[in-house]
Each structure stands twice: as structure tokens, then as C-alpha cells.
Scaffold this active site. Structure first.
Site, PDB file in Angstrom:
ATOM      1  N   GLU A  73       1.157  -0.710  -0.068  1.00 55.43           N
ATOM      2  CA  GLU A  73       0.132  -0.069   0.002  1.00 55.43           C
ATOM      3  C   GLU A  73       0.434   1.153   0.210  1.00 55.43           C
ATOM      4  OE1 GLU A  73      -3.875  -0.471   2.563  1.00 55.43           O
ATOM      5  OE2 GLU A  73      -1.749  -1.620   3.947  1.00 55.43           O
ATOM      6  N   HIS A  86      -6.106 -12.073   4.747  1.00 50.88           N
ATOM      7  CA  HIS A  86      -5.620 -11.886   3.760  1.00 50.88           C
ATOM      8  C   HIS A  86      -4.282 -12.767   2.812  1.00 50.88           C
ATOM      9  CE1 HIS A  86      -8.800  -8.716   4.067  1.00 50.88           C
ATOM     10  NE2 HIS A  86      -7.747  -7.696   4.674  1.00 50.88           N
TER      11      HIS A  86
END
Ligand code: NAD
Length: 484
Positions: A216, A240
Site C-alpha cells: 500500500e 488476507h
């Protein structure tokens, strides 16, 4: 190509936390898109239930604003939005008290699917489950949807599972990991199990290693206080990245059915070896540009929570013995990229000599940006001058291959909510999966806490701490570049 949209059964969907960030950002715009796609029957009803003291009209206004603000420019005719809003209602409910529950109960109709989305903090799950039960709403066929984080360690996850199990069976509980709702993630299963091409090579004999990256560019910003209690391992890896690892590594299930798929994923988690502490790199972003450092965001100058983690995992089974799985995720990195790369081994013998260099096939599955897959294939460099080899990508960008249909790629949340209404749990985590994931994660976290490990600082806009590069270099490998 025209997409086939099969309407779901009529339903009452109650969103606890219907005024919250997640509901406004993801759930409500997603439901609107499904409505516009014709997937919602006329009898569908959505009821927001939260603390705010507003009425149906006040909530409809909030929903309309959320669709405008977070709908990613998705538009349809004004009368369609009105028709959607007609299906929306609101009840002010106190999750820990009695207020609003009789009203909510009176709004629930017989003869339709009942789904209750717990879009609230996990500390309220037990209270809501208990009240659904005492108001006769925890019926045999009711479904509940619960959000991450599902616990912060094995003990709390077990306690949460036990709380929910007091009033709901496992086949009524939908634990969301929105990564499983992503188009590419499902495509990964289609590619693996729908083609003969890959599966014979999908093992330690042909695969050198696998990289899973979720990078990110943003920092923790205003969520610093909350994030500091979890860190990248709990916030991203335990759920995830673990789910992606499972789908890449699992054996072919006998059917694409909920328990068949989840049984295979569970076997992968249980086969994960404990990670050698030398194979874990934790990092924290420093200040850079206009943004403060991680520690400033966390409001703790001595915080040892990681905003970056890279690790090397091994799966002890026949298929993967000796093949490392490198996982990394972090904030404030160079690019926003999520990718799984299956890096195949070199050809066993090069007939082109050493000058031809080293070439490898890589299957890269991109989750973002530009969902799709590429397969790097080695070919001859065009032109005269001998046999020089280059790697070119066979690119399957879904947007290019499927045109408009891909542009309409359904957001993970809307797909998963429709799966709840259909009663399909394939893309949801089972309780034992979540517990097994914590059972692997907990000792790693305890290990670095006991060692007093301090995360390495890294500059924003980079690929993380240098030690993360070293983790690969020591093995004669390197991370794929983080590309925008
Ligand atoms: P939020 O703080 O923005 O919203 C919380 C909602 O819960 C509000 O609607 C509030 O009115 C309601 N609420 C709080 N206490 C209540 C009570 N006692 N009775 C009734 N309603 C009450 O939170 P959020 O960001 O929307 O997150 C909701 C859940 O989703 C959390 O579990 C979070 O971890 C999870 N989640 C959020 C995101 C995200 O992007 N926001 C992403 C993944 C998971």
C-alpha cells in the site's frame, strides 16, 4: 459479451453499523450496483440499524450521499436510485441495550431470506447475537455476516466462535475476508483447476518459489491508534495473505463447494511450518513527504508495532516440500500493488549456453491495479545477431480480454453479500480455518515480543527495509519490483 445476472431470492438484510464507515464506503454502494445490475428482486429490503437517532428518510439521504461519494463514479438513472432507496429503511438500535429491538423485529418479514450483517466492532458481536436470539430472529435459516478482525489471537478467536455458536450454527455464519471476493482470486481457482496446463507443474518439482505481495502507498493516518494494537501481521498476514497462500497451495478440492474448498485450505494452514525468526523482517515507516512517521501516527514514540512485514514460510507436504513462500505486506511503500507470483524453475539444461542468460517463467496474478494475469515466456529476441533470449509477458489483462464486462468487475463486497443471500459459503472463512491461522501466527508474534524485537525503519516510497531484500538475496532470489 453480456454478463448473466441471476436475481437472488427476496431478502431482508439488516446492517448493524449501517451508518459506519464500512457500510457507507463499501456495503451500501455495492448493494446499489447489484440493484442496478438487476440482481435484487423487488421484494428485497435493506434496513440500517445503528446508534444514530435518525429516521428512514434521514438514512435514505445518508445512503444516497454514500453512493455519490464512494460509488467510484458509478451512475444510473435518477429513478433507479429512487427505486433503490424505497427499499431502504432504518431503525435506531442499541446493540447493548433494549432500545429499538422490538421495532426492528416488527420490520422483519416472514417468507424471505434473513441476513444480519455485523458491521460493528467485534466487542458487539455477542450482544447482537444474543438479542437476535431473544427476539426470535436467530431462526433456523437466518444468516449472520461478521467482519474482520476475527479475534486478535487464538484465544480471542475461539471465544468469538464460541459466542456466535451459542445461537448460530456454523453454516449460518459468514466470516468475511473480502480478498476472497476479488475477481482475480476466483480466477486463480479457475486457472488452476479449469486448465490442464498449470496443475502438472504446480509443485516443488517445477516451482522455484512463490511471492505474495500486498503493498500500500498510504500510511495508517488517523487510524494509527487502532492499527498500533494490531500491526501488519494481524491486520493483513493472518487473514488476507493467508487466504491467498491457501488458494495457491491447496490440493484440488473434489467439488467447488463450501466445505470441500475450505477443507483443503485448512490442510494448507495446518501444514505451515513455524517460521524461523531469521526469516521474518519487520519494519516501520519513517517520516517523509508531507506525512508523519508511523510512530507519530501511532502517538507512541516507542511503538514496536510493524507497518511492514516480510517472511519466508514453508508448507510441509509432498507437493510443496522445499518450495519457499515469501510473503510481504506494508504501508507507505513505493506502489499500490497486490500480486501473487509463481516463479518456475530454470529449464534443466540450457542448449543456448551461458551467454543466453538466466530465464524463468513467471505466472503473475495481479489483484490490483488492473486485475489480470501475465505469464512470462522466454523467446528469441527478434532480429539478427544470434540466439539472444528475452522474456516477454503473455498478458491477460481482464479489461483488454473481456472489454466492458471486465470494467464492470463486481466489487468484492457486493459479490460476497449476494453469496450470503444465496447461502453459498465457499468464499467465507470457516471457524476452524480462522483458528488454525491464529495458531500459526500467535507463536511468531510471541517470539518477537519475547525477543524485544524492534522493527527496522524504512523510508516512505521504497520497497520496505533493506533486510527484506536480504531475505531474498540470501537465497539467491529477489522480490519482483513494486510497479504502479
Ligand atoms: P465505524 O466506527 O465507522 O462504525 C460503527 C457503527 O457501529 C456505527 O454505525 C455505529 O452507530 C454502530 N454502533 C457502535 N456502537 C453501537 C451500539 N452500541 N449499538 C448500535 N450500533 C452501534 O466502524 P467501521 O469502520 O464501519 O467498522 C465496522 C466493522 O467493520 C469493524 O469490525 C471493522 O473492524 C470492520 N472493518 C471495517 C473496514 C473499513 O474500511 N471501515 C474494513 C474492514 C473491516
Amino acid at each position: 459479451m453480456v454478463s448473466r445476472v441471476i436475481p437472488v431470492e427476496p431478502f431482508d438484510l439488516v446492517i448493524f453499523g449501517g451508518t459506519g464507515d464500512l457500510a457507507r464506503r463499501k456495503i451500501l454502494p455495492g448493494l446499489f450496483r447489484r440493484f442496478c445490475a438487476g440482481q435484487m428482486p423487488d421484494e428485497a429490503r435493506i434496513i440500517g440499524a445503528a446508534r444514530s437517532d435518525i429516521d428512514d428518510d434521514g438514512y435514505r439521504k445518508m445512503v444516497a450521499e454514500a453512493i455519490t461519494e464512494f460509488g467510484n463514479g458509478f451512475t444510473c438513472e435518477a429513478k433507479t436510485l429512487d427505486a433503490f432507496l424505497e427499499r431502504i429503511g432504518y431503525v435506531a438500535v442499541d446493540a447493548t441495550g433494549t432500545g429499538g429491538w422490538d421495532e426492528l423485529t416488527s420490520r422483519i418479514r416472514d417468507g424471505v431470506v434473513h441476513a444480519f450483517y455485523f458491521s460493528v466492532g467485534p466487542s458487539l458481536f455477542g450482544d447482537i447475537a444474543e438479542r437476535l436470539h431473544s427476539h426470535g430472529l436467530a431462526r433456523e435459516d437466518a444468516r449472520i455476516v461478521v467482519e474482520k478482525p476475527f479475534g486478535r489471537d487464538l484465544q480471542s478467536a475461539r471465544a468469538l466462535n464460541a459466542t456466535l455458536a451459542e445461537h448460530f450454527r456454523e453454516d449460518q455464519i459468514y466470516r468475511i475476508d473480502h480478498y476472497l471476493g476479488k475477481e482475480t482470486v476466483q480466477n486463480l481457482m479457475a486457472v488452476r483447476f479449469g486448465n490442464v496446463l498449470f496443475e502438472p507443474l504446480w509443485n516443488a518439482q517445477y516451482v522455484d518459489h512463490i511471492q505474495i505481495t500486498v503493498a500500500e502507498t498510504v500510511g495508517v493516518g488517523g487510524r494509527g491508534g487502532y492499527y498500533d494494537k494490531s500491526g501488519a501481521m494481524r491486520d493483513m498476514v493472518q487473514n488476507h495473505l493467508m487466504q491467498l497462500l491457501c488458494l495457491i497451495a491447496m490440493e484440488p478440492p473434489s467439488k467447488f463447494e463450501p466445505d470441500e474448498v475450505r477443507d483443503e485450505k485448512l490442510k494448507v494452514i495446518r501444514a505451515l511450518e513455524p517460521v524461523d525468526p531469521h526469516h521474518i523482517v519487520r519494519g516501520q515507516y519513517a517520516a517523509g513527504g508531507d506525512e508523519a512517521s508511523y510512530r507519530e501516527h501511532a502517538e507512541d514514540p516507542r511503538s514496536t508495532t510493524e507497518s511492514f512485514i516480510a517472511l519466508k514460510a514453508h508448507i510441509s507436504n509432498w507437493r510443496w516440500a522445499g518450495t519457499p513462500f515469501y510473503l510481504r505486506t506494508g504501508k507507505r511503500l513505493k506502489a499500490r500493488t497486490s500480486e501473487i507470483a509463481v516463479v518456475f524453475k530454470d529449464a534443466p539444461h540450457s542448449i543456448f549456453g551461458v551467454d543466453a542468460g538466466r530465464h524463468r517463467n513467471v505466472l503473475a496474478i495481479r489483484l490490483q491495479p488492473n486485475e489480470g494475469m501475465t505469464l512470462d515466456v522466454t523467446i528469441k529476441e527478434p532480429g539478427p545477431g544470434g540466439m539472444r533470449l528475452i522474456d516477454v509477458p503473455l498478458d491477460m489483462s481482464f479489461a483488454d480480454a473481456l472489454g466492458e464486462e471486465a470494467e464492470e468487475v463486481t466489487d468484492a463486497y457486493e459479490r460476497l453479500i449476494m453469496d450470503v443471500i444465496r447461502g453459498n459459503q465457499t468464499l467465507f472463512m470457516r471457524g476452524d480455518e480462522v483458528e488454525a491461522a491464529w495458531a500459526w501466527t500467535d507463536p511468531l508474534i510471541e517470539g518477537w515480543q519475547n525477543r524485544g524485537d524492534v522493527p527496522k525503519p524504512y523510508d516512505p516510497g521504497t520497497s520496505g527495509p533493506d533486510d527484506s531484500m536480504m531475505l531474498m538475496h540470501r537465497d539467491g532470489r529477489r522480490w519482483r519490483e513494486l510497479k504502479k
